[in-house]
Design an enzyme around this catalytic site. Sequence first.
Site, PDB file in Angstrom:
ATOM      1  N   LYS A 209       0.847  -1.198   0.000  1.00 12.67           N
ATOM      2  CA  LYS A 209       0.000   0.000   0.000  1.00 12.67           C
ATOM      3  C   LYS A 209       0.880   1.244   0.000  1.00 12.67           C
ATOM      4  O   LYS A 209       1.788   1.373   0.821  1.00 12.67           O
ATOM      5  CB  LYS A 209      -0.911  -0.008   1.230  1.00 12.67           C
ATOM      6  CG  LYS A 209      -1.913   1.144   1.254  1.00 12.67           C
ATOM      7  CD  LYS A 209      -2.771   1.090   2.509  1.00 12.67           C
ATOM      8  CE  LYS A 209      -3.837   2.166   2.478  1.00 12.67           C
ATOM      9  NZ  LYS A 209      -3.300   3.528   2.370  1.00 12.67           N
ATOM     10  N   ARG A 351     -16.684   2.590  -3.112  1.00 13.72           N
ATOM     11  CA  ARG A 351     -15.939   1.811  -2.123  1.00 13.72           C
ATOM     12  C   ARG A 351     -16.348   0.357  -2.286  1.00 13.72           C
ATOM     13  O   ARG A 351     -17.525   0.025  -2.252  1.00 13.72           O
ATOM     14  CB  ARG A 351     -16.226   2.308  -0.705  1.00 13.72           C
ATOM     15  CG  ARG A 351     -15.233   1.742   0.310  1.00 13.72           C
ATOM     16  CD  ARG A 351     -15.328   2.454   1.635  1.00 13.72           C
ATOM     17  NE  ARG A 351     -14.984   3.867   1.550  1.00 13.72           N
ATOM     18  CZ  ARG A 351     -13.741   4.339   1.550  1.00 13.72           C
ATOM     19  NH1 ARG A 351     -12.720   3.501   1.589  1.00 13.72           N
ATOM     20  NH2 ARG A 351     -13.530   5.638   1.468  1.00 13.72           N
TER      21      ARG A 351
END
Length: 443
Positions: A209, A351
């Site tokens: 990430k 999302r």
Amino acid sequence: MNSEIYLVKQNQLFWHSKLLTTNPITLQIRSGILNTNWEKAENLQIELKKFSSIENGIQEISEMIKLKLRQGYHEIKPQEIVKAYEQINFPEAEYKYELDLKYKQFQQQKGEIDDKQLSKKEQIVQKIEKKQKLRQPGLGLPDKSCSELLDDATQGRLISVWPKYKMRPNLGENLGLGPTFSKSQRISCLLASNWNVSIDPKGYYLSEKLDGMRMIWTGMEMFTRNGYSLKFPSYFIEGWPTTYLDGELWISRGTFNKVLTSVRKRTPDPNAWKNIKFMVFDAPFLQEPFSDRYAKLKKAIEKIKNPHLVYVPHKICQGKEHLAEELAEVQNNGGEGLMLRDPDSLYDGNRSKTLLKVKSSLDAEAIIIDYIDDTHMKKDDVLGGFIVKNDQGLEFEVGLGLKIGIKKQRPPIGSKITYKYCGLAENGYPKFPEFVRLYPQDL
């Protein structure tokens, strides 16, 4: 007892017996269909037979061989066949062609194979096996950790040496990554959900990430996820494809504020941009599963060879234990965490649970709706914390993690912050919410 016997029938069927262990006596019996001198892996049948003594093993295997010979099988050297476990899981057409050519020559010589030809065949197989060991099945990358792959990617080691200087058109080609730029096409970014232990990560695509600035490249312009346009030096986008890409502007781990300072100037500073890279992780308008989108954008970026355009390297997650090992290494190297991506998923501008972030502490965004006085310093101009509202509509206090600069700055009501927390309580509220940073309004 021979340790290995290979029988074939009209170069269409095979039967292979091999001694695996002597204590206990264990034989592996493999059978299936041949494609000339290649085993067809999809039709392979494997059986293990164990015997209490060598005599019992010899007796039974002899009966099996006699039966096969009566059915029209004949014995050949095992080295004449490329077996299923010698074959590869990724395209290597040049090697396969060379092997097929050699085997046609072998057939023309009625199976008489001299040592020189066998040596050549073995060299080719060894070359394939060596290349296979250096790559991950299906993703074509070295078998390294997510941290190591990211370091390799940002230093150009995954796409050969970047040219010091190469004349390019200002923009490149479409390169099969979806439709070209259109003012009528605007995109909503795909956003990640939090991973939890009830989700089996095995088979997901795994990457480090990044703590960067989210950015959409339209084929002509750069926009943040909230639609703010960014100015950039012309050299930065040389050769880039004329289609949409999703990624993050990034320098290195822990440099988020440096990226913001560099890219938010009205007139771009060429020196400030020289260390920035656009780390690409998706092609939003390519209507294909992520595994196919990733393969295509990886191939396109490898072709462009612009050091400021880098694909985020992925590997295939092997399970929860593998996930924990990768997370520990990433965080030990100063990284934020990991991302999991469903390889069969389409790009969804919401999302989504097809994209999951994995961190030892979770994070989220919330809006400041009120202030909390500082009861410790007892100064009117210093904050004690915020009352915030998150995306779920829950209101709570955030006071931990605030530095004196933020306390005196007093961000305006309506500002967005990022906070981290340690899971959710039974009532759905975040446990121990802690301030991380003020979220820039133009992101």
